[in-house]
Design an enzyme around this catalytic site. Structure first.
Site, PDB file in Angstrom:
ATOM      1  CG  ASP A  14      -0.205  -0.162   2.550  1.00 21.49           C
ATOM      2  OD1 ASP A  14       0.988  -0.550   2.552  1.00 21.49           O
ATOM      3  OD2 ASP A  14      -0.818   0.137   3.591  1.00 21.49           O
ATOM      4  CG  ASP A  19       4.026  -0.119   1.574  1.00 21.52           C
ATOM      5  OD1 ASP A  19       3.521  -1.238   1.691  1.00 21.52           O
ATOM      6  OD2 ASP A  19       3.780   0.822   2.355  1.00 21.52           O
ATOM      7  CG  ASN A  43       0.398   3.079   4.399  1.00 15.26           C
ATOM      8  OD1 ASN A  43       0.225   2.955   5.614  1.00 15.26           O
ATOM      9  ND2 ASN A  43       1.423   2.535   3.767  1.00 15.26           N
ATOM     10  CB  THR A 127       4.784  -4.314   2.491  1.00 11.02           C
ATOM     11  OG1 THR A 127       4.357  -3.847   1.197  1.00 11.02           O
ATOM     12  CG2 THR A 127       6.014  -5.179   2.345  1.00 11.02           C
ATOM     13  CG  PHE A 168      -1.743   0.796   9.853  1.00 12.46           C
ATOM     14  CD1 PHE A 168      -2.809   1.616  10.147  1.00 12.46           C
ATOM     15  CD2 PHE A 168      -1.469   0.523   8.508  1.00 12.46           C
ATOM     16  CE1 PHE A 168      -3.607   2.160   9.144  1.00 12.46           C
ATOM     17  CE2 PHE A 168      -2.251   1.060   7.498  1.00 12.46           C
ATOM     18  CZ  PHE A 168      -3.321   1.886   7.820  1.00 12.46           C
ATOM     19  CG  ASN A 169       0.527  -3.304   7.410  1.00 12.71           C
ATOM     20  OD1 ASN A 169       0.044  -2.242   7.035  1.00 12.71           O
ATOM     21  ND2 ASN A 169       1.774  -3.649   7.142  1.00 12.71           N
ATOM     22  CG  HIS A 241       7.323  -0.258   9.906  1.00 10.46           C
ATOM     23  ND1 HIS A 241       7.518  -0.641  11.201  1.00 10.46           N
ATOM     24  CD2 HIS A 241       6.923   1.045   9.954  1.00 10.46           C
ATOM     25  CE1 HIS A 241       7.246   0.369  12.015  1.00 10.46           C
ATOM     26  NE2 HIS A 241       6.886   1.406  11.277  1.00 10.46           N
ATOM     27  CG  ASP A 242       6.059  -1.853   4.502  1.00  8.47           C
ATOM     28  OD1 ASP A 242       5.635  -2.546   5.447  1.00  8.47           O
ATOM     29  OD2 ASP A 242       5.400  -0.934   3.986  1.00  8.47           O
TER      30      ASP A 242
END
Ligand code: BDR
Ligand code: CA
Length: 316
Positions: A14, A19, A43, A127, A168-169, A241-242
């Site tokens: 996203d 990402d 996102n 991701t 979040f994800n 993160h991703d």
């Protein structure tokens, strides 16, 4: 003898700054062969993340079909993150307009087509919220065996970021995550335990900017954007993160992992979206995931900087 063939992957995300950086790393790695790119709603709205996916693929010359994902989570409401990624979902430097059209297939049907056509099992790098991957598993259960692994950025064994319990994800679509984590397909989980250690600092994005290519300039601006936001909420750097979900495949030596059973909380007044990791080893606790728990930050940053040389380098 180790298998040196590149790993065939589908990138589902996203974009989103991290990402976009994850895809930039994937494109630069000779260890991956990218078969398709799919957008998901997370996102930002699916319209915005799809447009961003096309712009990022154009920027980095990623030559694979791009398809638009599901417009909303399987059951819950749409939830976006403009406070982190801006109104566009990818605020910051100007990006090129897409030089390609969107696939006529939906994300689920493009993934299915790619899996059917592949002569070896494919790894999915997810991701964003796992809506598309879960929808694929629901629509085409017969294709499960064509999926080698799912490398997920999501969750956290020790804590959340959008609630005390949930990342979040996973929070956006816990039902989808539950389907993915209970699918029996090997899961590689890059949760907050590791991604909040994967901090990028100004000295790192200065090194990336100094490489002097168009892509490295954009990446350093994305990193700076992410850094400024995260500093404002108390982080010591920009958490990548991703990118961890990509580097876990290309550079597994960077990480410390542990196999464990991970279940998703889909109910609960305070804990919806929590990834419940069982490290007790009690009978019945069958590991379904390899969870990334630690990394060497400096080595991680060096690897990120080095990967950007793929996009060119001006003589210093
Ligand atoms: C995750 O949420 C999104 O904002 C990022 O792109 C990342 O996938 C981190 O919680
Ligand atoms: Ca993301």
């Amino acid at each position: 003898m180790s298998d040196c063939r590149p790993i065939p992957v589908i990138l589902d995300g996203d974009p989103g700054h991290d990402d976009a950086i994850a895809w930039t790393l994937a494109r630069a790695s000779s260890r991956l062969r990218i078969l398709a790119v799919t957008s998901c709603c997370g996102n930002q709205t699916i319209e915005k993340t799809t447009y961003n996916a096309l712009r990022v693929c154009t920027l980095i010359g990623l030559d694979a079909p791009v398809a638009k994902g599901c417009p909303h989570p399987l059951m819950g409401p749409v939830m976006n993150a403009p406070s982190v990624h801006g109104e566009s979902g990818l605020d910051g430097p100007a990006l090129p307009e897409p030089d390609r059209a969107l696939s006529k297939l939906s994300a689920v049907e493009l993934m299915a087509q790619v899996l059917r056509a592949s002569d070896e099992p494919v790894t999915i790098v997810a991701t964003g919220p796992e809506t598309n991957v879960a929808a694929l598993l629901l629509a085409h259960p017969e294709l499960k065996e064509k999926i080698a692994r799912i490398s997920v950025m999501g969750g956290g064994i020790s804590h959340g970021n959008w609630t005390p319990a949930a990342e979040f994800n996973i929070l956006v679509d816990p039902e989808a995550a539950q389907i993915v984590f209970s699918s029996g397909i090997p899961i590689l989980m890059a949760g907050l335990d590791v991604t909040e250690q994967a901090l990028i600092l100004p000295e790192d994005f200065t090194r990336i900017r100094a490489l002097g290519s168009h892509v490295s300039s954009i990446v350093s601006q994305w990193l700076e954007f992410f850094y400024i936001f995260h500093r404002s909420i108390g982080y010591a750097g920009a958490p990548m993160h991703d990118p961890c979900a990509v580097l876990a495949l290309t550079d597994p030596d960077l990480f410390r992992t542990e196999r464990m059973s991970v279940r998703i909380e889909t109910a609960g007044q305070y804990c919806r979206g929590m990834t419940v990791g069982d490290r007790t080893g009690r009978p019945g606790s069958v590991p379904n995931a390899e969870v990334l728990l630690g990394l060497d930050r400096a080595a991680f940053a060096d690897r990120l900087v080095d990967a950007m040389r793929f996009y060119g380098e001006v003589a210093q």
